[in-house]
Design an enzyme around this catalytic site. Structure first.
Site, PDB file in Angstrom:
ATOM      1  N   ASP A  67       0.919  -1.216  -0.066  1.00  0.00           N
ATOM      2  CA  ASP A  67       0.010  -0.157  -0.132  1.00  0.00           C
ATOM      3  C   ASP A  67       0.848   1.154  -0.133  1.00  0.00           C
ATOM      4  O   ASP A  67       1.955   1.049   0.173  1.00  0.00           O
ATOM      5  CB  ASP A  67      -0.979   0.033   1.158  1.00  0.00           C
ATOM      6  CG  ASP A  67      -0.144  -0.392   2.413  1.00  0.00           C
ATOM      7  OD1 ASP A  67       0.943  -0.525   2.383  1.00  0.00           O
ATOM      8  OD2 ASP A  67      -0.854  -0.626   3.502  1.00  0.00           O
ATOM      9  N   ASN A 135      -7.649  -3.077  14.259  1.00  0.00           N
ATOM     10  CA  ASN A 135      -8.821  -3.460  14.088  1.00  0.00           C
ATOM     11  C   ASN A 135      -9.125  -4.389  12.944  1.00  0.00           C
ATOM     12  O   ASN A 135     -10.040  -4.750  12.566  1.00  0.00           O
ATOM     13  CB  ASN A 135      -9.634  -2.123  13.563  1.00  0.00           C
ATOM     14  CG  ASN A 135      -9.042  -1.540  12.294  1.00  0.00           C
ATOM     15  OD1 ASN A 135      -8.038  -2.408  11.555  1.00  0.00           O
ATOM     16  ND2 ASN A 135      -9.277  -0.159  11.822  1.00  0.00           N
ATOM     17  N   HIS A 137      -6.985  -4.800  10.343  1.00  0.00           N
ATOM     18  CA  HIS A 137      -6.928  -4.670   8.826  1.00  0.00           C
ATOM     19  C   HIS A 137      -5.531  -5.207   8.408  1.00  0.00           C
ATOM     20  O   HIS A 137      -4.663  -5.391   9.104  1.00  0.00           O
ATOM     21  CB  HIS A 137      -6.860  -3.152   8.447  1.00  0.00           C
ATOM     22  CG  HIS A 137      -5.583  -2.134   8.891  1.00  0.00           C
ATOM     23  ND1 HIS A 137      -5.964  -1.137   9.739  1.00  0.00           N
ATOM     24  CD2 HIS A 137      -4.431  -2.631   8.777  1.00  0.00           C
ATOM     25  CE1 HIS A 137      -4.733  -0.446   9.822  1.00  0.00           C
ATOM     26  NE2 HIS A 137      -3.808  -1.203   9.430  1.00  0.00           N
ATOM     27  N   GLU A 142      -9.549  -2.043   5.359  1.00  0.00           N
ATOM     28  CA  GLU A 142     -10.481  -1.740   6.650  1.00  0.00           C
ATOM     29  C   GLU A 142     -11.311  -2.406   6.873  1.00  0.00           C
ATOM     30  O   GLU A 142     -11.970  -3.163   5.946  1.00  0.00           O
ATOM     31  CB  GLU A 142     -10.552  -0.226   6.829  1.00  0.00           C
ATOM     32  CG  GLU A 142      -9.454   0.842   6.864  1.00  0.00           C
ATOM     33  CD  GLU A 142      -8.753   1.096   7.880  1.00  0.00           C
ATOM     34  OE1 GLU A 142      -8.363  -0.080   8.642  1.00  0.00           O
ATOM     35  OE2 GLU A 142      -8.188   2.156   8.185  1.00  0.00           O
TER      36      GLU A 142
HETATM   37  C1  GLP Z   1      -0.330   0.300   8.559  1.00  0.00           C
HETATM   38  C2  GLP Z   1       0.013  -0.668   7.394  1.00  0.00           C
HETATM   39  C3  GLP Z   1      -0.418  -1.977   7.579  1.00  0.00           C
HETATM   40  C4  GLP Z   1       0.106  -2.533   8.941  1.00  0.00           C
HETATM   41  C5  GLP Z   1      -0.316  -1.703  10.122  1.00  0.00           C
HETATM   42  C6  GLP Z   1       0.269  -2.204  11.480  1.00  0.00           C
HETATM   43  O1  GLP Z   1      -1.640   0.650   8.697  1.00  0.00           O
HETATM   44  N1  GLP Z   1      -0.758  -0.228   6.230  1.00  0.00           N
HETATM   45  O2  GLP Z   1       0.112  -3.020   6.443  1.00  0.00           O
HETATM   46  O3  GLP Z   1       0.235  -3.865   9.190  1.00  0.00           O
HETATM   47  O4  GLP Z   1       0.206  -0.326   9.986  1.00  0.00           O
HETATM   48  O5  GLP Z   1       1.139  -1.397  11.708  1.00  0.00           O
HETATM   49  P1  GLP Z   1       2.320  -1.740  13.081  1.00  0.00           P
HETATM   50  O6  GLP Z   1       3.257  -3.055  12.484  1.00  0.00           O
HETATM   51  O7  GLP Z   1       3.037  -0.538  13.305  1.00  0.00           O
HETATM   52  O8  GLP Z   1       1.222  -2.163  14.346  1.00  0.00           O
END
Ligand code: GLP
Length: 261
Positions: A67, A135, A137, A142
């Site tokens: 993304d 959440n 995702h 989402e």
């Molecule tokens: C962002 C990314 C996700 C990732 C998420 C969790 O939203 N788009 O791909 O999994 O963060 O991040 P963290 O690893 O910092 O908890």
């Protein structure tokens, strides 16, 4: 879905890196799906170290990131392109033209279609690395994202915007939109590997592994994947009902194979 419980976030990263390295040793021209967020940073650090030790090469590897924020140029310090350069690409022998991240600057619909085409032309993704939002995702899919969605623009939830605000300074405009591979795109990868660590992820891990498959919890779609590996630390695993079973499978695997994975 295979669940591996590691002793620490560091062990999660080490095991995750080991999976990537094994794949690259078997298939030096593999296609890797990459993720951002704080969780995969330690995994990337392992890959860099193993590259520096000459144990692995990325010379023939192609990558596709999940993304990118919409409205942020690649050179912006908070773009996922900048993140990937800093955390991985600048330190390994990958060819810049083989690294793909959706562009957040063009027409999102045209960019999304082109991104799907590029993945297809590369022969599909061999191993997709994933983190997990609180959440549920994956990528930026989402809750209520279609479980068969393809790459497209998504509006972020306020919770996700808050969770990611730690990466932006107070005077920086934080995007509310992103372009993300869809859940269908992710499920097309030949293998998926999700990493999660810390107590803040425990509810999301439980819903992903043991909850019903539901668009309300996008990561639960991984239950439908024939080769999904989930590597979590003890805190992220703490709410799993069948935790003793996953540990038992782990010890049996160790007994038969001499290694957890
Ligand atoms: C962002 C990314 C996700 C990732 C998420 C969790 O939203 N788009 O791909 O999994 O963060 O991040 P963290 O690893 O910092 O908890």
């Amino acid at each position: 879905m295979r669940v591996i419980i590691a002793d620490s976030p560091e062990a999660v990263a080490r095991m995750g890196a080991e999976q990537c390295i094994r794949l690259l040793q078997d298939k030096p021209a593999a296609v890797l799906g990459l993720a951002t967020g704080s969780t995969p940073i330690a995994l990337y650090a392992h890959l860099i170290q193993r590259r520096q030790q000459g144990e692995v090469s990325f010379r023939q590897v192609r990558t596709f990131n999940l993304d990118e924020y919409i409205g942020i140029a690649p050179q912006h310090p908070q773009s996922y392109r900048s993140f990937m350069q800093k955390q991985l690409f600048d330190h390994i022998d990958i060819l810049p033209e083989n690294t793909h991240i959706p562009s957040g600057m063009g027409d999102p619909m045209a960019e999304s279609r082109a991104y799907e085409d590029k993945i297809h032309s590369a022969g599909g993704i061999d191993l997709q690395i994933l983190g997990l939002g609180r959440n549920g995702h994956i990528g930026f899919n989402e809750p209520t994202s279609s479980l068969s969605s393809r790459t497209r623009a998504k509006t972020l939830t306020q919770e996700t915007i808050r969770d990611n605000s730690r990466f932006f300074s107070a005077d920086e405009e934080q995007p509310h939109l992103a372009i993300t591979m869809g859940i269908g795109t992710i499920l097309d990868a030949r293998k998926v590997m999700l990493l999660a660590a810390g107590a803040a992820k425990a509810d999301a891990v439980k819903a992903m592994v043991e909850g019903p498959i539901s668009a309300m919890h996008p990561a639960s779609a991984l239950q439908m994947h024939p080769s999904a590996l989930v590597i979590v630390d003890t805190e992220a695993a703490s709410k799993l009902e069948l935790i003793d079973y996953y540990r038992w499978v782990q010890s049996e695997t160790l007994r038969v194979q001499g290694a957890y994975l």
